[in-house]
Design a protein around this motif. Sequence first.
Motif, PDB file in Angstrom:
ATOM      1  N   MET A 163      21.049  17.094 -39.234  1.00 21.82           N
ATOM      2  CA  MET A 163      20.250  16.765 -40.405  1.00 21.82           C
ATOM      3  C   MET A 163      18.896  16.263 -39.937  1.00 21.82           C
ATOM      4  SD  MET A 163      22.831  13.811 -41.375  1.00 21.82           S
ATOM      5  CE  MET A 163      23.398  12.686 -40.141  1.00 21.82           C
ATOM      6  N   TRP A 164      18.010  16.120 -40.876  1.00 18.22           N
ATOM      7  CA  TRP A 164      16.653  15.765 -40.512  1.00 18.22           C
ATOM      8  C   TRP A 164      16.325  14.322 -40.861  1.00 18.22           C
ATOM      9  CZ3 TRP A 164      13.533  18.918 -37.776  1.00 18.22           C
ATOM     10  CH2 TRP A 164      13.861  20.271 -37.722  1.00 18.22           C
ATOM     11  N   ALA A 165      15.376  13.790 -40.094  1.00 20.85           N
ATOM     12  CA  ALA A 165      14.683  12.578 -40.487  1.00 20.85           C
ATOM     13  C   ALA A 165      13.206  12.957 -40.471  1.00 20.85           C
ATOM     14  CB  ALA A 165      14.956  11.458 -39.503  1.00 20.85           C
ATOM     15  N   ILE A 166      12.501  12.640 -41.546  1.00 17.19           N
ATOM     16  CA  ILE A 166      11.085  12.988 -41.614  1.00 17.19           C
ATOM     17  C   ILE A 166      10.298  11.679 -41.664  1.00 17.19           C
ATOM     18  CG2 ILE A 166       9.303  14.184 -42.939  1.00 17.19           C
ATOM     19  CD1 ILE A 166      11.612  15.919 -44.105  1.00 17.19           C
ATOM     20  N   GLY A 167       9.295  11.574 -40.796  1.00 14.67           N
ATOM     21  CA  GLY A 167       8.587  10.308 -40.691  1.00 14.67           C
ATOM     22  C   GLY A 167       7.089  10.427 -40.924  1.00 14.67           C
ATOM     23  N   VAL A 168       6.572   9.457 -41.658  1.00 20.02           N
ATOM     24  CA  VAL A 168       5.127   9.304 -41.817  1.00 20.02           C
ATOM     25  C   VAL A 168       4.781   7.941 -41.234  1.00 20.02           C
ATOM     26  CG1 VAL A 168       3.210   9.208 -43.455  1.00 20.02           C
ATOM     27  CG2 VAL A 168       5.236  10.594 -43.980  1.00 20.02           C
ATOM     28  N   HIS A 169       3.919   7.932 -40.230  1.00 19.64           N
ATOM     29  CA  HIS A 169       3.564   6.672 -39.593  1.00 19.64           C
ATOM     30  C   HIS A 169       2.071   6.428 -39.682  1.00 19.64           C
ATOM     31  CE1 HIS A 169       7.572   7.251 -37.833  1.00 19.64           C
ATOM     32  NE2 HIS A 169       7.580   5.926 -37.657  1.00 19.64           N
ATOM     33  N   GLY A 170       1.689   5.148 -39.686  1.00 14.50           N
ATOM     34  CA  GLY A 170       0.282   4.781 -39.684  1.00 14.50           C
ATOM     35  C   GLY A 170      -0.172   4.509 -38.263  1.00 14.50           C
ATOM     36  N   PRO A 171      -1.365   3.979 -38.119  1.00 12.74           N
ATOM     37  CA  PRO A 171      -1.877   3.651 -36.789  1.00 12.74           C
ATOM     38  C   PRO A 171      -0.937   2.666 -36.093  1.00 12.74           C
ATOM     39  CG  PRO A 171      -3.595   3.454 -38.446  1.00 12.74           C
ATOM     40  CD  PRO A 171      -2.327   3.674 -39.191  1.00 12.74           C
ATOM     41  N   GLY A 172      -0.752   2.840 -34.798  1.00 11.30           N
ATOM     42  CA  GLY A 172       0.130   1.945 -34.049  1.00 11.30           C
ATOM     43  C   GLY A 172       1.589   2.177 -34.365  1.00 11.30           C
ATOM     44  N   GLN A 173       1.927   3.369 -34.843  1.00 11.47           N
ATOM     45  CA  GLN A 173       3.328   3.731 -35.133  1.00 11.47           C
ATOM     46  C   GLN A 173       3.994   2.807 -36.158  1.00 11.47           C
ATOM     47  OE1 GLN A 173       5.036   6.591 -34.227  1.00 11.47           O
ATOM     48  NE2 GLN A 173       2.906   7.051 -33.783  1.00 11.47           N
ATOM     49  N   THR A 174       3.209   2.229 -37.069  1.00 12.34           N
ATOM     50  CA  THR A 174       3.840   1.443 -38.121  1.00 12.34           C
ATOM     51  C   THR A 174       4.433   2.407 -39.143  1.00 12.34           C
ATOM     52  OG1 THR A 174       1.693   1.356 -39.188  1.00 12.34           O
ATOM     53  CG2 THR A 174       2.356  -0.581 -37.950  1.00 12.34           C
ATOM     54  N   PRO A 175       5.709   2.230 -39.480  1.00 16.19           N
ATOM     55  CA  PRO A 175       6.335   3.163 -40.417  1.00 16.19           C
ATOM     56  C   PRO A 175       5.775   3.034 -41.834  1.00 16.19           C
ATOM     57  CG  PRO A 175       7.857   1.405 -39.803  1.00 16.19           C
ATOM     58  CD  PRO A 175       6.635   1.203 -38.983  1.00 16.19           C
ATOM     59  N   VAL A 176       5.353   4.145 -42.396  1.00 10.96           N
ATOM     60  CA  VAL A 176       4.895   4.162 -43.779  1.00 10.96           C
ATOM     61  C   VAL A 176       6.029   4.669 -44.665  1.00 10.96           C
ATOM     62  CG1 VAL A 176       3.164   5.065 -45.372  1.00 10.96           C
ATOM     63  CG2 VAL A 176       2.531   4.535 -43.006  1.00 10.96           C
ATOM     64  N   ASP A 177       6.637   5.768 -44.246  1.00  9.18           N
ATOM     65  CA  ASP A 177       7.842   6.242 -44.932  1.00  9.18           C
ATOM     66  C   ASP A 177       8.652   7.071 -43.949  1.00  9.18           C
ATOM     67  OD1 ASP A 177       9.641   6.549 -47.012  1.00  9.18           O
ATOM     68  OD2 ASP A 177       8.759   8.459 -47.638  1.00  9.18           O
ATOM     69  N   VAL A 178       9.870   6.660 -43.715  1.00 12.11           N
ATOM     70  CA  VAL A 178      10.761   7.441 -42.867  1.00 12.11           C
ATOM     71  C   VAL A 178      12.033   7.704 -43.671  1.00 12.11           C
ATOM     72  CG1 VAL A 178      12.025   7.548 -40.702  1.00 12.11           C
ATOM     73  CG2 VAL A 178       9.839   6.352 -40.784  1.00 12.11           C
ATOM     74  N   VAL A 179      12.255   8.955 -44.028  1.00  5.84           N
ATOM     75  CA  VAL A 179      13.477   9.294 -44.766  1.00  5.84           C
ATOM     76  C   VAL A 179      14.515   9.780 -43.766  1.00  5.84           C
ATOM     77  CG1 VAL A 179      12.454   9.791 -47.005  1.00  5.84           C
ATOM     78  CG2 VAL A 179      12.576  11.580 -45.293  1.00  5.84           C
ATOM     79  N   LEU A 180      15.728   9.290 -43.941  1.00 10.96           N
ATOM     80  CA  LEU A 180      16.771   9.578 -42.970  1.00 10.96           C
ATOM     81  C   LEU A 180      17.870  10.433 -43.579  1.00 10.96           C
ATOM     82  CD1 LEU A 180      17.068   5.966 -41.560  1.00 10.96           C
ATOM     83  CD2 LEU A 180      15.967   7.901 -40.443  1.00 10.96           C
ATOM     84  N   GLU A 181      18.497  11.213 -42.726  1.00 11.33           N
ATOM     85  CA  GLU A 181      19.689  11.984 -43.095  1.00 11.33           C
ATOM     86  C   GLU A 181      19.462  12.885 -44.296  1.00 11.33           C
ATOM     87  OE1 GLU A 181      22.952   9.296 -43.432  1.00 11.33           O
ATOM     88  OE2 GLU A 181      22.825   8.695 -41.336  1.00 11.33           O
ATOM     89  N   VAL A 182      18.395  13.661 -44.241  1.00 11.47           N
ATOM     90  CA  VAL A 182      18.140  14.610 -45.321  1.00 11.47           C
ATOM     91  C   VAL A 182      18.328  16.033 -44.803  1.00 11.47           C
ATOM     92  CG1 VAL A 182      16.593  13.064 -46.544  1.00 11.47           C
ATOM     93  CG2 VAL A 182      15.668  14.627 -44.832  1.00 11.47           C
ATOM     94  N   LEU A 183      18.430  16.972 -45.734  1.00  9.32           N
ATOM     95  CA  LEU A 183      18.554  18.397 -45.439  1.00  9.32           C
ATOM     96  C   LEU A 183      19.604  18.708 -44.369  1.00  9.32           C
ATOM     97  CD1 LEU A 183      14.762  19.351 -45.248  1.00  9.32           C
ATOM     98  CD2 LEU A 183      16.303  19.721 -47.170  1.00  9.32           C
ATOM     99  N   PRO A 184      20.850  18.363 -44.631  1.00 12.76           N
ATOM    100  CA  PRO A 184      21.876  18.706 -43.651  1.00 12.76           C
ATOM    101  C   PRO A 184      21.959  20.219 -43.461  1.00 12.76           C
ATOM    102  CG  PRO A 184      22.858  18.070 -45.727  1.00 12.76           C
ATOM    103  CD  PRO A 184      21.400  17.780 -45.844  1.00 12.76           C
ATOM    104  N   PHE A 185      22.157  20.632 -42.255  1.00 13.30           N
ATOM    105  CA  PHE A 185      22.288  22.080 -42.018  1.00 13.30           C
ATOM    106  C   PHE A 185      23.181  22.302 -40.816  1.00 13.30           C
ATOM    107  CE2 PHE A 185      19.577  22.752 -38.247  1.00 13.30           C
ATOM    108  CZ  PHE A 185      18.940  21.522 -38.182  1.00 13.30           C
ATOM    109  N   SER A 186      23.665  23.511 -40.693  1.00 13.33           N
ATOM    110  CA  SER A 186      24.458  23.813 -39.513  1.00 13.33           C
ATOM    111  C   SER A 186      23.807  24.951 -38.741  1.00 13.33           C
ATOM    112  CB  SER A 186      25.892  24.154 -39.901  1.00 13.33           C
ATOM    113  OG  SER A 186      25.909  25.190 -40.831  1.00 13.33           O
ATOM    114  N   VAL A 187      24.052  24.947 -37.464  1.00 14.95           N
ATOM    115  CA  VAL A 187      23.535  26.009 -36.611  1.00 14.95           C
ATOM    116  C   VAL A 187      24.717  26.839 -36.146  1.00 14.95           C
ATOM    117  CG1 VAL A 187      22.331  26.530 -34.471  1.00 14.95           C
ATOM    118  CG2 VAL A 187      21.622  24.585 -35.864  1.00 14.95           C
ATOM    119  N   GLU A 188      24.573  28.136 -36.279  1.00 12.08           N
ATOM    120  CA  GLU A 188      25.653  29.020 -35.846  1.00 12.08           C
ATOM    121  C   GLU A 188      25.216  29.839 -34.649  1.00 12.08           C
ATOM    122  OE1 GLU A 188      27.151  31.426 -38.940  1.00 12.08           O
ATOM    123  OE2 GLU A 188      28.251  29.729 -39.799  1.00 12.08           O
TER     124      GLU A 188
END
Lengths: 281, 422
Positions: B367-392
């Motif tokens: 699954m994915w985690a998508i992150g938006v960070h500001g200067p100095g790697q401060t988290p602005v929005d980090v969404v976790l465990e989205v868009l589960p998928f499988s690889v075959e």
Amino acid sequence: MIAEPEPTTRFIRPARGLQFLDLGEMLHYRELLAYLALRDVQVRYKQTAIGVLWVVLQPALLVGAFWVFFGRLSGIYEGIGGTPYPLFALTGLLPWQYFARVLSDSGSSLVTNQRLVTRVYFPRIIVPISTAVAALVDFAIGLLLLVVVMIWYGVAPRVALLALPLPLLLLLLTSLGFGFWLAALNTEYRDVMYAMPFLVQFWMFVTPVVYPVTLVPERYRWLLGLNPMAGVTEGFRWCLLGAPAPGSLLWTSFVVASAVFMSGIAWFRSRERVFVDMLGG
Amino acid sequence: MGTPAISIKGIGKRYWLGGAVPYRAFRDTLAGALSLPGRLLAGTGRQSRREVFWALRNASFDVNPGEVVGLIGRNGAGKSTLLKILSRITDPTEGEIALRGTVSSLLEVGTGFHPELTGRENIFLNGAILGMRRDEIRFKFDEIVDFSGVAKFIDTPVKHYSSGMYTRLAFSVAAHLETDILLVDEVLAVGDAQFQRKCLGRMGEIAKGGRTVIFVSHNMAALRSLCTHAVWLEGGTVARTGTTDDVMAAYQDSIEERGDFTSTDLSSWPNRYGSGEARVVEAVLRGVDGQPARVLRYLEPAVLEFTLDSQFPDEITLSAICMTRDGMKALQLVHYDTPGFAPGVVFGRRKVRVGISSLPLQCGEYMWAIGVHGPGQTPVDVVLEVLPFSVEENPARTLRPFPSHQRNGLCSLLADWKFIEL
């Protein structure tokens, strides 16, 4: 694997009506019962400094305390008819402690074994039974202490000793019966856990554990039998210390204990269908 | 074949939603009793407050001896409930199941393991719990210890084990169950990738050994390689049964038709952290054909798209991390990957497209985690465990005899091998 008999067909259907013990199944799962009891025994005194000594120390200290407070009271002194008080109290305390332990252990057993109960099938009633079996080990060690104390006071066993299986059976019936009730109730009402210490304490005061039954007026004594633990303690004193045979008190206790035991199984088996879903995944 | 090993007829399981609370206190019952007259006056009876939910309804199918069946379906389709009924943990509300032969179930590994007991003691305890006889455990003891690889610590309390050792020992006991019918729930998703492969290998052996097995798993690739047949559960009933390929194809078609994963609305996704001045509000994963997809293939192109709604007054950094089900980070993509691309300061909504030319992930669930960070790697929005998928597995690109799913690691790629001058 060991030679497999011709596959048998088993049916899974919604359970209906009153269920009792499936003895064949219980026999099939006897090894699991033994392992669960063994686990309780193995784990009980791990990480304790003096380990199994606690089994002897607990009743010994309790007897000491009661001796100091009650041993010299005249009513008690007359009631026990020449038996040394420590011996008198110990004979009552050992079965009582067994009962109290089974009550609280089996009462919480289904909840503490929640993962087991919600992941694997086996007759659930094995869980409270295994706590009662595990507690027997401590009880047996306690009896050894009693033998030592008897030798110390020079009290020789009498013929009544042959009747010891009677109060023993009564003790098991009573402990298991109430254990079944509490175990099943606890899955639905956690109040049981909170009420347990009070229940045990209060119950001990209304049971002739550290005082003789003679403190209760003769006419009301049979009423004591309604509390099966009274029958147990009196029975033990009759067999081990040569106290007068408890007679009707013992039989009343047996009737009550059997009723609790039977109804406990029936209640447990009827709630069994519900409490797995209650305990959740 | 004749008689089926498992015959399921019209099975239903009803739950009371009112009973969903883990336990009741006596006071609740008292309160309920006290307020009953009031409710009666108000015209709402007791029944109306307890809602009924059928986790399974009228589910029927047969499994023949020696078949290895995968149970598939969405979360809440009734797979686990059915497995619990089959293993007799919970009773059905209606219907009947006939099981021919001895049954054991593996709903989790290490059930009943006690931390204070040694590995040896736990093997016997766990074996007994799983229904093995003492002689049988004794007979297989060395084999079990051998398989687990913790022989050195077998007399150490398992509380001193690493979680890896613990899992290995637990699985080893389970792997030596020998019953006619075996029920397995998602246990393949334990341990690290290497141990998962070992489990899978062992399950494959068991499956080929002529026993009847029912697997529940979200790992489609694993089910495809293990199972001969599949049963697709949908809303508590059987939607389709048949060979694994048939049923899985139909299942995946239905997911695509429903489009319930085409793009995920993340505006109220709970699992996130950051200041919130910018938010990932929508995301979608696309396969090789550009269509939204939940199943990707190894070494094929893929696209991750997400929409940003930002009020953040500074420059942002965008990143995406691919994680396995147990949270292991497999792959990180950062916007710096593309020379010359810089999101800068974003106001309002922007859509971002992340193109992956050749997906290097091995078969498995991610699954994915998508992150938006500001200067100095401060988290602005980090969404976790989205868009589960499988690889075959990708048959076109996989080089036998060493397919990617048998390799170590989470990623693999086609490296260039040759002899060079000494």
